[in-house]
Design a protein around this motif. Structure first.
Motif, PDB file in Angstrom:
ATOM      1  N   LEU A 121      24.033   5.666   2.104  1.00  0.00           N
ATOM      2  CA  LEU A 121      24.387   5.868   3.509  1.00  0.00           C
ATOM      3  C   LEU A 121      23.530   5.020   4.432  1.00  0.00           C
ATOM      4  CD1 LEU A 121      24.964   9.741   3.575  1.00  0.00           C
ATOM      5  CD2 LEU A 121      26.585   7.908   3.035  1.00  0.00           C
ATOM      6  N   ALA A 122      22.245   4.859   4.105  1.00  0.00           N
ATOM      7  CA  ALA A 122      21.360   3.954   4.845  1.00  0.00           C
ATOM      8  C   ALA A 122      20.249   3.515   3.912  1.00  0.00           C
ATOM      9  CB  ALA A 122      20.772   4.622   6.083  1.00  0.00           C
ATOM     10  N   LEU A 123      20.051   2.213   3.797  1.00  0.00           N
ATOM     11  CA  LEU A 123      18.932   1.692   3.038  1.00  0.00           C
ATOM     12  C   LEU A 123      17.672   1.758   3.890  1.00  0.00           C
ATOM     13  CD1 LEU A 123      20.575  -1.449   1.392  1.00  0.00           C
ATOM     14  CD2 LEU A 123      20.525   0.924   0.570  1.00  0.00           C
ATOM     15  N   ARG A 124      16.532   1.583   3.246  1.00  0.00           N
ATOM     16  CA  ARG A 124      15.268   1.594   3.976  1.00  0.00           C
ATOM     17  C   ARG A 124      15.304   0.520   5.065  1.00  0.00           C
ATOM     18  NH1 ARG A 124      11.882   1.434  -0.197  1.00  0.00           N
ATOM     19  NH2 ARG A 124      11.845  -0.823  -0.301  1.00  0.00           N
ATOM     20  N   ASN A 146      10.129  -4.849   3.201  1.00  0.00           N
ATOM     21  CA  ASN A 146       8.833  -5.130   2.571  1.00  0.00           C
ATOM     22  C   ASN A 146       7.679  -4.628   3.425  1.00  0.00           C
ATOM     23  OD1 ASN A 146      10.071  -6.325   0.399  1.00  0.00           O
ATOM     24  ND2 ASN A 146       9.837  -8.415   1.177  1.00  0.00           N
ATOM     25  N   GLU A 147       7.834  -4.710   4.741  1.00  0.00           N
ATOM     26  CA  GLU A 147       6.786  -4.205   5.632  1.00  0.00           C
ATOM     27  C   GLU A 147       6.742  -2.688   5.597  1.00  0.00           C
ATOM     28  OE1 GLU A 147       5.028  -2.468   9.058  1.00  0.00           O
ATOM     29  OE2 GLU A 147       7.213  -2.693   8.961  1.00  0.00           O
ATOM     30  N   LEU A 148       7.913  -2.065   5.562  1.00  0.00           N
ATOM     31  CA  LEU A 148       7.964  -0.609   5.512  1.00  0.00           C
ATOM     32  C   LEU A 148       7.379  -0.067   4.212  1.00  0.00           C
ATOM     33  CD1 LEU A 148      11.523  -0.015   7.002  1.00  0.00           C
ATOM     34  CD2 LEU A 148       9.349   0.530   8.101  1.00  0.00           C
ATOM     35  N   VAL A 149       7.623  -0.762   3.112  1.00  0.00           N
ATOM     36  CA  VAL A 149       7.127  -0.266   1.828  1.00  0.00           C
ATOM     37  C   VAL A 149       5.606  -0.327   1.753  1.00  0.00           C
ATOM     38  CG1 VAL A 149       7.079  -2.378   0.408  1.00  0.00           C
ATOM     39  CG2 VAL A 149       7.816  -0.210  -0.607  1.00  0.00           C
ATOM     40  N   SER A 150       4.990  -1.120   2.609  1.00  0.00           N
ATOM     41  CA  SER A 150       3.531  -1.244   2.575  1.00  0.00           C
ATOM     42  C   SER A 150       2.821   0.037   2.990  1.00  0.00           C
ATOM     43  CB  SER A 150       3.077  -2.402   3.484  1.00  0.00           C
ATOM     44  OG  SER A 150       3.286  -2.077   4.851  1.00  0.00           O
ATOM     45  N   ILE A 172      11.350  10.043   7.313  1.00  0.00           N
ATOM     46  CA  ILE A 172      10.060   9.497   7.727  1.00  0.00           C
ATOM     47  C   ILE A 172       9.092   9.604   6.563  1.00  0.00           C
ATOM     48  CG2 ILE A 172       8.155   9.752   9.374  1.00  0.00           C
ATOM     49  CD1 ILE A 172      10.253  11.283  11.170  1.00  0.00           C
ATOM     50  N   LEU A 173       8.318   8.558   6.320  1.00  0.00           N
ATOM     51  CA  LEU A 173       7.313   8.559   5.260  1.00  0.00           C
ATOM     52  C   LEU A 173       5.971   8.141   5.826  1.00  0.00           C
ATOM     53  CD1 LEU A 173       8.980   7.153   2.032  1.00  0.00           C
ATOM     54  CD2 LEU A 173       7.400   9.078   2.132  1.00  0.00           C
ATOM     55  N   ASN A 174       4.975   8.995   5.613  1.00  0.00           N
ATOM     56  CA  ASN A 174       3.618   8.695   6.081  1.00  0.00           C
ATOM     57  C   ASN A 174       3.610   8.281   7.550  1.00  0.00           C
ATOM     58  OD1 ASN A 174       2.701   9.252   3.468  1.00  0.00           O
ATOM     59  ND2 ASN A 174       2.865   7.111   2.833  1.00  0.00           N
ATOM     60  N   GLY A 175       4.451   8.971   8.338  1.00  0.00           N
ATOM     61  CA  GLY A 175       4.490   8.736   9.779  1.00  0.00           C
ATOM     62  C   GLY A 175       5.371   7.593  10.220  1.00  0.00           C
ATOM     63  N   ARG A 176       6.025   6.918   9.290  1.00  0.00           N
ATOM     64  CA  ARG A 176       6.861   5.766   9.631  1.00  0.00           C
ATOM     65  C   ARG A 176       8.330   6.072   9.365  1.00  0.00           C
ATOM     66  NH1 ARG A 176       5.849   0.128  10.122  1.00  0.00           N
ATOM     67  NH2 ARG A 176       7.732  -0.718  11.067  1.00  0.00           N
ATOM     68  N   VAL A 177       9.181   5.863  10.366  1.00  0.00           N
ATOM     69  CA  VAL A 177      10.609   6.095  10.191  1.00  0.00           C
ATOM     70  C   VAL A 177      11.172   5.056   9.231  1.00  0.00           C
ATOM     71  CG1 VAL A 177      12.851   6.273  11.322  1.00  0.00           C
ATOM     72  CG2 VAL A 177      10.809   7.098  12.499  1.00  0.00           C
ATOM     73  N   MET A 178      11.852   5.545   8.192  1.00  0.00           N
ATOM     74  CA  MET A 178      12.368   4.671   7.135  1.00  0.00           C
ATOM     75  C   MET A 178      13.879   4.459   7.224  1.00  0.00           C
ATOM     76  SD  MET A 178       9.996   3.652   4.951  1.00  0.00           S
ATOM     77  CE  MET A 178       8.211   3.878   5.024  1.00  0.00           C
TER      78      MET A 178
END
Length: 220
Positions: A121-124, A146-150, A172-178
């Protein structure tokens, strides 16, 4: 506003896993156990899966809610958090529905995948709009994948935060919307259903979850 960002506010959240027993949860105990305060799913070489298997929270259905949970996954592991989902009759612990995906190689981590349904439905990194009988329309970007996966810690603890309200689902992962999905597919979208977590077919793997906190939102 399409989505809300992460917050450290813990007001209104309730623990839904006691860290000691599987009380309130049901699944195949060949694959799920409680250990060191964690809900542990493990697939071993002598107990490989033929289909994905879930442990399901039996404390109610998820409608509009926020969920915060920490996870740690092995390098070859694959798991996910299903919500607004239903049990499937062709397997004893099989679910169909929205999934906050995660895996040890972070190929899929952060995306929104509909298990046994419309799939991706939505990729990272994507904000998408879903309409009936059409592929997801990308209507915004949350950053390069790649920046988000960091921000994801390999084989260490990470925190997933899901905000699900109406037809908008934010991962959201570790405070970052994915990823963000706006589901306008009236025929296929769901506004309520079960919560569960997954062990995946494939090689031996291990997934650990801890500190499940659920907050019901208005209309939830």
């Amino acid at each position: 506003m399409l989505f809300r960002s992460a917050t450290n506010d813990e007001s209104g959240f309730e623990l839904i896993f006691d860290g000691k027993t599987l009380a309130g949860w049901e699944g195949d105990t060949n694959y799920w156990r409680v250990e060191n305060g964690c809900l542990v799913g493990e697939v071993t070489s002598d107990k490989l899966l033929k289909q994905n298997s879930f442990v399901v929270w039996r404390g109610g259905e998820t409608r509009d809610f926020e969920l915060k949970v920490e996870y740690r996954v092995s390098a070859r592991g694959n798991s996910g958090i299903n919500y607004r989902s239903v049990m499937v009759t062709n397997g004893p612990w099989t679910m169909r529905g929205y999934q906050a995906d995660l895996d040890g190689r972070n190929q899929y981590t952060g995306q929104n995948y509909e298990e046994k349904g419309r799939t991706f439905l939505a990729l990272r990194g994507q904000v998408t709009r879903i309409e009936e009988d059409k592929p997801p329309q990308i209507i915004g970007s949350l950053g390069a994948t790649n920046e988000l996966v960091s921000v994801i810690r390999n084989e260490d603890w990470n925190e997933y935060h899901l905000i699900v309200c109406g037809n908008v689902m934010t991962h959201i992962l570790n405070g970052r919307v994915m990823s963000v999905v706006i589901d306008e597919d009236v025929k296929n979208r769901k506004f309520e259903g079960l919560l569960g977590v997954q062990v995946h077919v494939g090689p031996p793997m291990k997934i650990e979850y801890r500190n499940f906190r659920l907050k019901k939102l208005p209309n939830g």
